[in-house]
Design an enzyme around this catalytic site. Structure first.
Site, PDB file in Angstrom:
ATOM      1  N   LYS A 138     -52.586 -78.324 -13.085  1.00 15.25           N
ATOM      2  CA  LYS A 138     -52.664 -79.785 -12.958  1.00 15.25           C
ATOM      3  C   LYS A 138     -51.608 -80.317 -11.989  1.00 15.25           C
ATOM      4  CE  LYS A 138     -51.415 -83.844 -15.775  1.00 15.25           C
ATOM      5  NZ  LYS A 138     -50.080 -84.143 -15.234  1.00 15.25           N
ATOM      6  N   ASN A 139     -50.363 -79.888 -12.180  1.00 19.78           N
ATOM      7  CA  ASN A 139     -49.274 -80.451 -11.372  1.00 19.78           C
ATOM      8  C   ASN A 139     -49.238 -79.910  -9.949  1.00 19.78           C
ATOM      9  OD1 ASN A 139     -48.413 -82.091 -13.466  1.00 19.78           O
ATOM     10  ND2 ASN A 139     -47.030 -80.552 -14.293  1.00 19.78           N
ATOM     11  N   ARG A 172     -50.239 -91.672 -13.465  1.00 22.30           N
ATOM     12  CA  ARG A 172     -48.999 -91.791 -12.709  1.00 22.30           C
ATOM     13  C   ARG A 172     -49.065 -91.065 -11.364  1.00 22.30           C
ATOM     14  NH1 ARG A 172     -43.933 -93.303 -12.831  1.00 22.30           N
ATOM     15  NH2 ARG A 172     -42.432 -92.080 -11.641  1.00 22.30           N
ATOM     16  N   CYS A 222     -48.711 -91.256 -19.088  1.00 22.52           N
ATOM     17  CA  CYS A 222     -48.099 -91.106 -20.414  1.00 22.52           C
ATOM     18  C   CYS A 222     -46.800 -91.900 -20.505  1.00 22.52           C
ATOM     19  CB  CYS A 222     -47.786 -89.630 -20.697  1.00 22.52           C
ATOM     20  SG  CYS A 222     -49.174 -88.691 -21.329  1.00 22.52           S
ATOM     21  N   ARG A 227     -39.838 -93.685 -15.794  1.00 16.15           N
ATOM     22  CA  ARG A 227     -39.901 -92.749 -14.676  1.00 16.15           C
ATOM     23  C   ARG A 227     -39.961 -93.594 -13.403  1.00 16.15           C
ATOM     24  NH1 ARG A 227     -44.664 -88.697 -16.173  1.00 16.15           N
ATOM     25  NH2 ARG A 227     -45.578 -90.550 -17.084  1.00 16.15           N
ATOM     26  N   PRO A 228     -38.852 -94.208 -13.063  1.00 17.77           N
ATOM     27  CA  PRO A 228     -38.853 -95.146 -11.940  1.00 17.77           C
ATOM     28  C   PRO A 228     -39.224 -94.444 -10.640  1.00 17.77           C
ATOM     29  CG  PRO A 228     -36.607 -94.625 -12.593  1.00 17.77           C
ATOM     30  CD  PRO A 228     -37.507 -94.041 -13.641  1.00 17.77           C
ATOM     31  N   ILE A 229     -39.893 -95.201  -9.767  1.00 20.41           N
ATOM     32  CA  ILE A 229     -40.304 -94.631  -8.481  1.00 20.41           C
ATOM     33  C   ILE A 229     -39.333 -95.031  -7.370  1.00 20.41           C
ATOM     34  CG2 ILE A 229     -42.730 -94.512  -9.151  1.00 20.41           C
ATOM     35  CD1 ILE A 229     -43.176 -97.043  -7.441  1.00 20.41           C
ATOM     36  N   ASP A 230     -38.140 -95.476  -7.762  1.00 22.77           N
ATOM     37  CA  ASP A 230     -37.185 -95.918  -6.752  1.00 22.77           C
ATOM     38  C   ASP A 230     -36.790 -94.785  -5.795  1.00 22.77           C
ATOM     39  OD1 ASP A 230     -35.964 -94.946  -9.168  1.00 22.77           O
ATOM     40  OD2 ASP A 230     -34.018 -95.488  -8.355  1.00 22.77           O
ATOM     41  N   LEU A 231     -36.763 -93.537  -6.304  1.00 24.17           N
ATOM     42  CA  LEU A 231     -36.424 -92.415  -5.425  1.00 24.17           C
ATOM     43  C   LEU A 231     -37.496 -92.221  -4.359  1.00 24.17           C
ATOM     44  CD1 LEU A 231     -35.119 -89.761  -7.991  1.00 24.17           C
ATOM     45  CD2 LEU A 231     -33.754 -91.206  -6.484  1.00 24.17           C
ATOM     46  N   ASP A 245     -41.988 -80.076 -20.025  1.00 22.05           N
ATOM     47  CA  ASP A 245     -43.398 -80.060 -20.411  1.00 22.05           C
ATOM     48  C   ASP A 245     -43.717 -79.023 -21.487  1.00 22.05           C
ATOM     49  OD1 ASP A 245     -44.071 -82.150 -18.795  1.00 22.05           O
ATOM     50  OD2 ASP A 245     -45.135 -80.981 -17.291  1.00 22.05           O
ATOM     51  N   VAL A 251     -34.544 -84.590 -19.653  1.00 26.74           N
ATOM     52  CA  VAL A 251     -35.332 -85.079 -18.510  1.00 26.74           C
ATOM     53  C   VAL A 251     -35.923 -86.453 -18.790  1.00 26.74           C
ATOM     54  CG1 VAL A 251     -37.244 -84.570 -16.939  1.00 26.74           C
ATOM     55  CG2 VAL A 251     -35.815 -82.693 -17.813  1.00 26.74           C
ATOM     56  N   ARG A 304     -56.062 -84.663 -20.330  1.00 22.32           N
ATOM     57  CA  ARG A 304     -55.443 -84.935 -19.033  1.00 22.32           C
ATOM     58  C   ARG A 304     -54.885 -83.663 -18.398  1.00 22.32           C
ATOM     59  NH1 ARG A 304     -50.842 -87.795 -19.478  1.00 22.32           N
ATOM     60  NH2 ARG A 304     -50.816 -87.664 -17.214  1.00 22.32           N
TER      61      ARG A 304
END
Length: 417
Positions: free
Chosen positions: A22-23, A92, A116, A121-125, A305, A327, A397
């Protein structure tokens, strides 16, 4: 809504070939946008997250055929740079579209992603890295409107080795002018897989799997065929299933190096594991032992995970185990459900203390997220009686019909509609 019925305490015995990850497949599906043509993917898993990404790509003009784990993607006729909000909120991983869309179209409009709820899980990076490469980003009303000003290679230092930010940066930088260096890059196998895929297309990416990735920008990318690597988290989940229920199982089509941290912990618990080139055998003959300390970390540490599945196993281990989640801060949603089955678990912030009990008992439980849902199915395998797991949509998922996988290993798991 589907439910799973799990009959507990049947020893497992059988063989299972692990399907594509998946990933790995999700960022690769996003990357198909880059070559303006056809990509053929083999061993693609049938997952609801994959379906969501397919729906997004089709909504912007891509043609996709998906049959028998072979996916043909034609991205030659993009018709829009705006990603439908309702599709983005399903998953996501839709954020991976930012890099390739900006590289190809020079702009994208996308809402903040869903997925989920396992903590912030900010997307600022992601945004910081894209800005450094020459992207102007306007944030308003829940949307991100992004446009390339001038796409030039640069040096980017990630504040945290985020897998998503590393991949998004790679996907944009492959078409930038000059050379980009990503420092403090994530080292996960999925990063190496994306590098392999991009290089097959004609990109010039090196260093994946280390803390520094170098990308020399190119002007054009080509048609590509690629086999998706095996899913290390599915492999780990099935290994825990074998340990949970006891027995003798064989997993095929796996990359041993990718699951070394999981193998190490299972051996520590008393499992016997025999490794071969691309397969392994797990045997358990007695109650497993508690593991004093497990801490989730970025790869090559123990994967976040696998934390929930491992907690299910420790719930029936002999002794006391401590699991620290470093994490994600809200990844213990499965604990209350495990306690309904008789587990003895205490939570203090990001630390879980698990006092093993001789056995769990079947109960009616609910999946709150993807990996936590899988953990409840595993708990059902080791429990006395019947367990019903509700909200299977979360499990779908990331697992291609988890009940069929477990049946291959001799489990009694049935889907109820």
């Amino acid at each position: 809504m589907s439910r799973l019925l799990v009959k507990g305490q049947n020893k497992l015995n059988g063989e299972l070939a692990i399907k594509g990850a998946k990933n790995a497949v999700l960022p690769i599906l996003a990357a198909t946008i880059l070559n303006k043509g056809e990509s053929i993917l083999f061993d693609a898993p049938h997952l609801s997250d994959v379906d969501a990404m397919i729906n997004i790509l089709q909504s912007i003009g891509c043609k996709i055929e998906f049959e028998n784990s072979i996916m043909k993607v034609d991205t030659s006729n993009l018709s829009s740079h705006e990603i439908p909000e309702h599709l983005v909120r399903e998953m996501r991983s839709s954020i991976f579209l930012m890099g390739p869309m900006l590289a190809r179209c020079g702009k994208i409009k996308i809402s903040y992603p869903g997925g989920c709820e396992i903590g912030p899980r900010p997307i600022d990076l992601h945004l910081k890295a894209l800005r450094q490469l020459g992207v102007k980003i306007k944030e308003a009303h829940g949307f991100l409107e992004c446009e390339v000003v001038k796409l030039d290679g640069t040096e980017i230092h990630l504040d945290y080795p985020s897998v998503g930010a590393t991949e998004n940066t790679m996907l944009l930088a492959v078409m930038a002018n000059g050379t980009t260096k990503i420092r403090n890059a994530a080292k996960e196998p999925e990063i190496v897989e994306l590098q392999t895929y991009l290089n097959k297309m004609g990109a010039k990416v090196s260093g994946a799997g280390t803390s520094q990735i170098t990308i020399e920008g190119v002007k054009k990318l080509n048609r590509v065929e690629h086999k998706i690597m095996a899913d290390r988290i599915v492999a780990g989940t099935m290994l825990v299933a074998g340990a949970m229920a006891g027995g003798d199982i064989i997993l095929k089509n796996i990359v041993i190096d990718h699951i070394k941290p999981i193998i190490s912990k299972l051996r520590e618990s008393g499992c016997i594991i025999e490794e071969k080139t691309d397969s392994l055998r797990l045997k358990t003959h007695k109650r497993i032992k508690a593991i004093e300390m497990t801490k989730t970390l970025p790869y090559p540490g123990f994967p976040t995970d696998m934390q929930a599945q491992f907690m299910s196993l420790m719930a029936i281990a002999k002794g006391t185990s401590i699991i620290t989640e470093t994490v994600f801060e809200n990844r213990f949603k499965h604990v209350d459900e495990l306690m309904r089955m008789g587990a003895n678990i205490k939570i203090d912030g990001r630390v879980a203390v698990i006092q093993g009990v001789p056995e769990l008992t079947g109960a009616n439980v609910t999946a709150k997220d993807l990996r936590g849902g899988a953990a409840l199915v595993l708990a059902g395998l080791g429990a006395e009686g019947i367990t019903i797991v509700n909200n299977v949509k979360h499990i779908d998922r990331g697992y291609d019909r988890i009940e069929e996988m477990l049946k291959c290993l001799g489990a009694e798991v049935y889907r109820l509609n």
